[in-house]
Design a protein around this motif. Sequence first.
Motif, PDB file in Angstrom:
ATOM      1  N   THR A  70       0.831  -1.204   0.000  1.00 52.14           N
ATOM      2  CA  THR A  70       0.000   0.000   0.000  1.00 52.14           C
ATOM      3  C   THR A  70       0.870   1.260   0.000  1.00 52.14           C
ATOM      4  OG1 THR A  70      -1.560   1.285   1.323  1.00 52.14           O
ATOM      5  CG2 THR A  70      -0.178  -0.232   2.510  1.00 52.14           C
ATOM      6  N   THR A  71       0.266   2.367  -0.405  1.00 54.88           N
ATOM      7  CA  THR A  71       0.980   3.643  -0.312  1.00 54.88           C
ATOM      8  C   THR A  71       0.603   4.375   0.983  1.00 54.88           C
ATOM      9  OG1 THR A  71      -0.805   4.712  -1.536  1.00 54.88           O
ATOM     10  CG2 THR A  71       1.104   4.021  -2.831  1.00 54.88           C
ATOM     11  N   SER A  72      -0.355   3.829   1.713  1.00 57.75           N
ATOM     12  CA  SER A  72      -0.835   4.526   2.909  1.00 57.75           C
ATOM     13  C   SER A  72      -0.171   3.997   4.185  1.00 57.75           C
ATOM     14  CB  SER A  72      -2.351   4.331   3.022  1.00 57.75           C
ATOM     15  OG  SER A  72      -2.741   4.523   4.365  1.00 57.75           O
ATOM     16  N   PRO A  73       0.257   4.907   5.080  1.00 61.41           N
ATOM     17  CA  PRO A  73       0.891   4.458   6.329  1.00 61.41           C
ATOM     18  C   PRO A  73      -0.103   3.956   7.374  1.00 61.41           C
ATOM     19  CG  PRO A  73       0.884   6.870   6.211  1.00 61.41           C
ATOM     20  CD  PRO A  73       0.256   6.377   4.937  1.00 61.41           C
ATOM     21  N   GLU A  74      -1.378   3.913   7.006  1.00 65.13           N
ATOM     22  CA  GLU A  74      -2.422   3.606   7.983  1.00 65.13           C
ATOM     23  C   GLU A  74      -2.224   2.263   8.686  1.00 65.13           C
ATOM     24  OE1 GLU A  74      -6.284   4.999   6.368  1.00 65.13           O
ATOM     25  OE2 GLU A  74      -7.047   3.355   7.629  1.00 65.13           O
ATOM     26  N   ALA A  75      -1.663   1.299   7.957  1.00 64.26           N
ATOM     27  CA  ALA A  75      -1.491  -0.036   8.544  1.00 64.26           C
ATOM     28  C   ALA A  75      -0.589  -0.002   9.774  1.00 64.26           C
ATOM     29  CB  ALA A  75      -0.915  -0.991   7.494  1.00 64.26           C
ATOM     30  N   CYS A  76       0.213   1.061   9.913  1.00 68.05           N
ATOM     31  CA  CYS A  76       1.127   1.161  11.069  1.00 68.05           C
ATOM     32  C   CYS A  76       0.353   1.184  12.389  1.00 68.05           C
ATOM     33  CB  CYS A  76       1.987   2.421  10.970  1.00 68.05           C
ATOM     34  SG  CYS A  76       3.131   2.377   9.589  1.00 68.05           S
TER      35      CYS A  76
END
Length: 457
Positions: A70-76
């Motif tokens: 993904t390009t989104s850091p949300e999974a962090c």
Amino acid sequence: MGQQQLNVCVVGAGYVGLTTGVCLAYLGHQVTCIDKDREKIDMLLAGRAPIYEPGLEDLLRLANARLKFTTSPEACRHADVIILAVGTPPTPNGNADLSFMEAAAAEVAAQLTGERFQVIVNKSTVPVGTAQRVNLIITTAIASRGGSANFAVASNPEFLREGVAIHDTLYPDRIVIGSASNEAINMLRVMYAPILEQTFAAPKVCPRPERFDLPALVTTDVTSAEMIKYAANAFLAMKISFINEIGGLCEKVGADVTEVARGIGLDKRIGPRFLQAGLGWGGSCFGKDTAALIRTAQEYGYDMPIVSATVSVNRRQRLRAIDKLQETLKVVRGRTIGLLGLAFKPDTDDLRDAPALDIIRVLLEMGARVKVYDPVALENFKIQYPNLAVEPCKNASELSQDCDAVIIVTEWEEFRHLPLAELAEKMTGAKVLIDGRNIIDRQDAEKAGLRYVGFGR
Ligand SMILES: NC(=O)c1ccc[n+]([C@@H]2O[C@H](COP(=O)([O-])OP(=O)(O)OC[C@H]3O[C@@H](n4cnc5c(N)ncnc54)[C@H](O)[C@@H]3O)[C@@H](O)[C@H]2O)c1
């Protein structure tokens, strides 16, 4: 697998981040690879590796079920471990550019909720003090939104080599973890347990070496961990520069540096590796890491003459190829010179600080016609260096046509088996073969009708 599965995010899906992420997923962890480069992520989602690294695509397939891109850091938000593996390129004055690290730390900080303990891992090669800096960025961000902090930063430098990155990840000599937090060290011990204990089934694409000793786990303070990486790279670069310096003298006195290297390398205190004389080192790490080490030392008013000499010997070594052309051809202007190899080493498409680039620039300045061939890096070269006016070729045979001299710049396996007679037939004039990696037998070359010039022999 009887092991604890962790939720891992890797920020930066380059040579290091992607290899690490794919290997950790193969070992049983749930991994999300995050990269801001949309194109890279799209390729990965389509099951293709955006870099050339042997075995990587196979492992991608094998670990597919536990991998997300993904390009989104949300999974962090939900990760146990967040690995920062973004680039730390050199600035013009030699410092490591930490802007990608700092941006990544800020993006990660925005996701931390404080609900669970999380470990932020600096895997990028970063100067002393960076773990502290990352800690500060995250702490400040959390405090400014009135959140609660529940994390620790660890330094976990990476030692993989491009071209054998999967091997080095699964079968390392050691794993270094530096942190002030025992909880963080324990979490990383769990993450690396399959490697430390070698409990995983070795993938077919990368079998476990025979007689493989379990890797050592070095747990230490962050500053020492940060220093270990720089010291290791400076030492390896020094070994190569050292043998090249000896090689220069061998040429003068009539010794053969390959014999000298064999003779000293059998001494267990010295060891045979990184003693191949030739055009010297290049790549994304040695140049930038030695420069950053020297810069750190300067900040403390401390001289590092050995590291400085390592760099200057290497710079001189690249241009030895030009000296050798002048010695054999006398006039270089108007000659046709072929370069075999562009990548800084075999089995990679990485061109960062590749010796070939310096050699091409000097040859063009001197007015030579330059032909180039590389089994893998040619496409990258065309994209990254459209202004270097060289003629790309499809193979060594096409390259050799009308060349006054051919220089072996990268020791790709296929160059060890060059059709020397065919090359000689197609070449013109003095038919010089400059063996920048000492991989061709002088007698074979001479028998084929080539004028052979090695390094340090
Ligand atoms: N390449 C090697 O052989 C090697 C070996 C050991 C250590 N290292 C170190 O590891 C680090 C990474 O090196 P690399 O060769 O993998 O670099 P790379 O350039 O191949 O990959 C870095 C990736 O990070 C991504 N990125 C940058 N900022 C980001 C952000 N904020 N969020 C998400 N993604 C971001 C980039 O798009 C890029 O894909 C460097 O510090 C390097 O010195 C490299």
